[in-house]
Design a protein around this motif. Sequence first.
Motif, PDB file in Angstrom:
ATOM      1  N   VAL A 141      -5.019  10.250  -4.540  1.00  0.00           N
ATOM      2  CA  VAL A 141      -4.064  10.745  -5.519  1.00  0.00           C
ATOM      3  C   VAL A 141      -4.391  10.228  -6.912  1.00  0.00           C
ATOM      4  N   TYR A 187       0.817  -1.219   0.000  1.00  0.00           N
ATOM      5  CA  TYR A 187       0.000   0.000   0.000  1.00  0.00           C
ATOM      6  C   TYR A 187       0.850   1.267   0.000  1.00  0.00           C
ATOM      7  N   SER A 218       0.360   8.404   6.559  1.00  0.00           N
ATOM      8  CA  SER A 218      -0.502   9.138   5.636  1.00  0.00           C
ATOM      9  C   SER A 218      -0.404  10.643   5.888  1.00  0.00           C
ATOM     10  N   ASP A 240     -10.385   2.407   0.016  1.00  0.00           N
ATOM     11  CA  ASP A 240      -9.840   2.060  -1.299  1.00  0.00           C
ATOM     12  C   ASP A 240     -10.299   0.694  -1.797  1.00  0.00           C
ATOM     13  N   THR A 253      -4.403  12.562   0.556  1.00  0.00           N
ATOM     14  CA  THR A 253      -4.007  11.216   0.986  1.00  0.00           C
ATOM     15  C   THR A 253      -3.945  11.079   2.507  1.00  0.00           C
ATOM     16  N   LYS A 309      -6.441   7.392   6.027  1.00  0.00           N
ATOM     17  CA  LYS A 309      -5.552   6.243   6.142  1.00  0.00           C
ATOM     18  C   LYS A 309      -5.833   5.136   5.149  1.00  0.00           C
ATOM     19  N   LYS A 310      -7.085   5.020   4.724  1.00  0.00           N
ATOM     20  CA  LYS A 310      -7.427   3.904   3.842  1.00  0.00           C
ATOM     21  C   LYS A 310      -7.940   4.343   2.476  1.00  0.00           C
ATOM     22  N   TYR A 311      -7.629   5.600   2.126  1.00  0.00           N
ATOM     23  CA  TYR A 311      -8.198   6.132   0.889  1.00  0.00           C
ATOM     24  C   TYR A 311      -7.142   6.845   0.065  1.00  0.00           C
ATOM     25  N   GLY A 312      -5.887   6.456   0.275  1.00  0.00           N
ATOM     26  CA  GLY A 312      -4.793   7.171  -0.380  1.00  0.00           C
ATOM     27  C   GLY A 312      -4.714   6.941  -1.873  1.00  0.00           C
ATOM     28  N   LEU A 313      -4.941   5.704  -2.324  1.00  0.00           N
ATOM     29  CA  LEU A 313      -4.878   5.428  -3.761  1.00  0.00           C
ATOM     30  C   LEU A 313      -5.974   6.178  -4.490  1.00  0.00           C
ATOM     31  N   HIS A 344       1.977   4.468  -2.939  1.00  0.00           N
ATOM     32  CA  HIS A 344       1.924   5.923  -2.761  1.00  0.00           C
ATOM     33  C   HIS A 344       3.219   6.577  -3.227  1.00  0.00           C
TER      34      HIS A 344
END
Lengths: 458, 458, 458
Positions: free
Chosen positions: C81, A207, C209, C424, C71, C74-78, A211
């Motif tokens: 960005v 993960y 994050s 994500d 970003t 914590k669980k939605y970074g992909l 990034h």
Amino acid sequence: MWKRGKFFVFICSFQLLFLVLFAIFGEYDLTAKPNAQINESIGGQNEVHHFYPMFQDVHVMMFIGFGFLMTFLKKYGLSSVGENMMLAAFVLQWATIIGGFLHLHDNKFYVTMETLLVSDFASAAVLISMGAMLGKASPLQYIIMAFFEIVLFQVNEWIGLTHFKVADVGGSIFVHVFGAYFGIACSRMLYKKDDMEEAEEKEGSVYHSDHFAMIGTVFLWLFWPSFNSAVAADGDDQLRAIINTYFCLAACCVTTFAVSSLIEKDKFLMEHIQNATLAGGVAIGSMADMDVKLWGAILIGMAAGTLSVLGYKYVGPFLQRRLGIHDTCGVNNLHGMPGIMAALGSVIVTAIATEENYGNSLFGIWSERDPENSNRSAREQAGYQAAALGVTLLIAIVGGCFTGLILRLPVICDPLKAHENFDDTAFWVMPGGYPGEIKTSIEELPEKKNDADHVSKI
Amino acid sequence: MWKRGKFFVFICSFQLLFLVLFAIFGEYDLTAKPNAQINESIGGQNEVHHFYPMFQDVHVMMFIGFGFLMTFLKKYGLSSVGENMMLAAFVLQWATIIGGFLHLHDNKFYVTMETLLVSDFASAAVLISMGAMLGKASPLQYIIMAFFEIVLFQVNEWIGLTHFKVADVGGSIFVHVFGAYFGIACSRMLYKKDDMEEAEEKEGSVYHSDHFAMIGTVFLWLFWPSFNSAVAADGDDQLRAIINTYFCLAACCVTTFAVSSLIEKDKFLMEHIQNATLAGGVAIGSMADMDVKLWGAILIGMAAGTLSVLGYKYVGPFLQRRLGIHDTCGVNNLHGMPGIMAALGSVIVTAIATEENYGNSLFGIWSERDPENSNRSAREQAGYQAAALGVTLLIAIVGGCFTGLILRLPVICDPLKAHENFDDTAFWVMPGGYPGEIKTSIEELPEKKNDADHVSKI
Amino acid sequence: MWKRGKFFVFICSFQLLFLVLFAIFGEYDLTAKPNAQINESIGGQNEVHHFYPMFQDVHVMMFIGFGFLMTFLKKYGLSSVGENMMLAAFVLQWATIIGGFLHLHDNKFYVTMETLLVSDFASAAVLISMGAMLGKASPLQYIIMAFFEIVLFQVNEWIGLTHFKVADVGGSIFVHVFGAYFGIACSRMLYKKDDMEEAEEKEGSVYHSDHFAMIGTVFLWLFWPSFNSAVAADGDDQLRAIINTYFCLAACCVTTFAVSSLIEKDKFLMEHIQNATLAGGVAIGSMADMDVKLWGAILIGMAAGTLSVLGYKYVGPFLQRRLGIHDTCGVNNLHGMPGIMAALGSVIVTAIATEENYGNSLFGIWSERDPENSNRSAREQAGYQAAALGVTLLIAIVGGCFTGLILRLPVICDPLKAHENFDDTAFWVMPGGYPGEIKTSIEELPEKKNDADHVSKI
């Protein structure tokens, strides 16, 4: 074999060689000489104002763009961004020397703003080859690869630009196609099926590494208009190269998301997003300053995104399974096939270019169509565009195979052992927190617990 | 002592002070005034076109470069990038004011593009000092340090540039040497042996923090040519500064990898790569626009990389063990020693500079060699270069010691307790996922296993 | 409902629509045409030299700045960005088309450097709206939102700039206020109280994050002077816009740290630092090229930082609790309220602007005060500034509500299920190392062990 200190000895020898060659042959260009005449000093000022902002964009693409794009591998991040930096810094010097040798005046080569920029372009080719080889070579092997590659790269470009007088403003032929197929040929020579199967678990991303990789992707995407227009002729040519690349990349990005979702059951796959979004920059490269029209740029972007995603999904696995071609970053899908697309596109656009459409720009883009030069016809020039692609493929593939054979020599290059593939621990003094550690601990806990009473400490 | 709200009161007081001083003394430069004459407005246009791209590169170096370089510490990343930002934003204002006071006209100081750039340079000195102090001071202490440092920084630079008329285009003397030894002196005053030993475990990096740090390293490396050439004279001088820095950094980077692998048993150490690759930018700084030749730039880079890696390996630990000098980021190795190298190099190059070699550029680089000014000889000018280094070292070390003593005052500055060193938890509302948490959990698992026989499966 | 392949069909349809519209209506501007006359080609050269460096800064803000700022989840970074990139690339094309339709000449719209830049500004509005919606919409919903938003955005800007002739050099009214309240209205329409409570745990950040988010914050902060000055008139106006934004942001940053520490009990909160440090850039936006004086810029920065931090602490939670307004990134605090502040400030500064103070710049900033145009008085012009704010709020809120209703239609948009919020896994083929995985394992281990025999499944 002799291993201890070998890297140091090799690199220092190369660096000392560079020092000597710069001392004998290198000179500041007149525009950068300290006792410059007024008009030469103004030339220096113009060089800086004209090239510097775009040069820095390209510089960022090489070191941040390629460097972070390759950090997607979960256990190879330090090598990716670190050795990318080492390799590019090596190439900036070596490409200046070899490029200089091909353009000597009075036994001297001259360095100015444009030379710096062109050496950055040369490093792009090597970093693309590194992408194909990523995780499967030692730092020394990367350096030896770059040593040979740059010689062939400069010779090929010299044939294409100085002799064939081909138009390739964004370097899709001389940089992307060359770098991709050179690297793929090298990688093929080093391929060991069993090793790759053993290392398969380490080849993926996690993960957080995804990034980091996006830092590279996005900077590459953003600054690609600079890459494609930095050496375009001042004025409408350069502006057109910017506009075409901007729209081509935008269309390519949107299309990549669409096609990725189609073939991945309504989800996106990071591998596609990190790479195929950039294919438009390659695919328009050779044509960026030509009159492809806005819709043409968008169409090329859509085609490139589609081609590249399908490449990752189908072509890459096919090549590995059938031909033993293991291409870590998928440079065939991002640089190879889109680069060929750019070259073929440039053949077509060149073949239909008329003085009526292009006016003054015609001889700016294709100098040999000028009656004062070779007075080539549109079709002749198109033929030279195709010939440049052919020569590039030939030199890249043959040279890559030859270089790959050298990289296999145990006495010099110490090819990696199976467990060293895709793994920073082989080349770096490791800090804590390495993904393997944590993951292993967690995953192994259940198993270990069975005999936990035998364990005093992990 | 009084702690609650103290940071707020101090910072707000400073910020209100800035507001008042800008209101009384600050003015737009004529080139930025709204009722500008045509030629002043063109002056404004030239300021923007000439300085802005390089200004932004330097701006990125200060906030992204230094900010992320310092995130290598595993538990101090938020402080590094966050407080770096706070400190730099503080200094941009304060340095404009103090620099302005030293150049008042009619009781006003005037702000234009070049002023913004020069304030960014001043922030570099403070951020270098922060590097020596990193993790061992509270936000308030950083701010108080910056408050005093900037006054001394500006006075020192004013002596060197306005009175000694020294050549230091890349600021190696006035920025790097000053910032490094000021910070080291400060850090020495705060040193507590026991605390450092207790905190030792937290001083390292983890795998991901090394990736973040590389963002800083690479942007610093890329934009250093802008740092060294932004205030060079237009034309060949500026172009030469770019070219010299480019090759010096490339050679330094390659050499750093070589030497790191030699002394780390064929592996690379991240600490070297993150820092010593940059030493070339410092080491060429004072000479960047001089006629050092291409091979000279490369030689300086090779020497700087070697010096810096050896500094990290041997000098740093020696200084800590013997002299109680704890230098978190190793600024002595990256900015201190290479800065002295730059200063001494500039003495030599200045001493041999002739009108024959430099032509028009001679008086551009060393204004006092002009017969219309002081008509100094080459040796006299070289003496001034050496004197500037001496004065800088003196002011930096004495000023740093004095400031360090102030930072130790419990009533004002609340020095850190042992467990607060290198630790974000002391200064930030913490999100989850802090490395300490995870690591502790995993490390503690073996103990928990004593009753693992009750566990069937996780 | 029909879901499989729907995203693909929608996006491809849009992209094909763009292709067709560009083919029918799009043209290179004369300055970018291949058969340009000499003076048009020089125009192209000027376009590139004038706009390109600042354009690239703004480009970085859109894709790196907004992309990484988001970003923090914590669980939605992909998604943050990645989908930021997709959405911006979509908008770059669509905004060029709609903006072009509002300025057709002979049934053609013309693309040049400034058009590219202005399309990037339009994407800012959409990305701000995405910030309010972040984690609560599918990729398809973001795209449909952008489709409608851009039409209204362009119409609103056309009213404000072409008809009201309002001064808003940094786009605080037309970009920030519009984007914020459009997004908030949209988000309000989609609000489901139970879902948000269920998803609450996922709404926060983790240590790493927060580091990624700071990449976004710092690049936004650094390049904001480019955002606020890129379309200012050449010369003193543009230089003033740079200077004002630089000092406003510096003061805002320092103040944000002070106020954050005050209300968080002597600690800093990442949410404040990541966002409120930027509020100064918004708050000075509409006035950036006006004669606000240096102290005025600093005062605005201090006020904006304070307002924004207090907004995050008190206004955001209040709006969610009382009005059901869930604003993931707090765009009301960063773009909404500071944007209104900018608009009101511009009313005041406009109302007191005299020809005496501004000289030549007066008609450059407010064209309609020129007797040769509408000959407006200062107060009349101030009235138009206020009217533009009113119209913007009206169109944004009504348009946002309307668009939000469309986004709720199950048959088209498939609103998210509760567990898909901020996650994500709903939209991406997931790599390993997802924070949920590790964290759950570690945290649950100790508890689970005590009564592990009672546990059948995690």
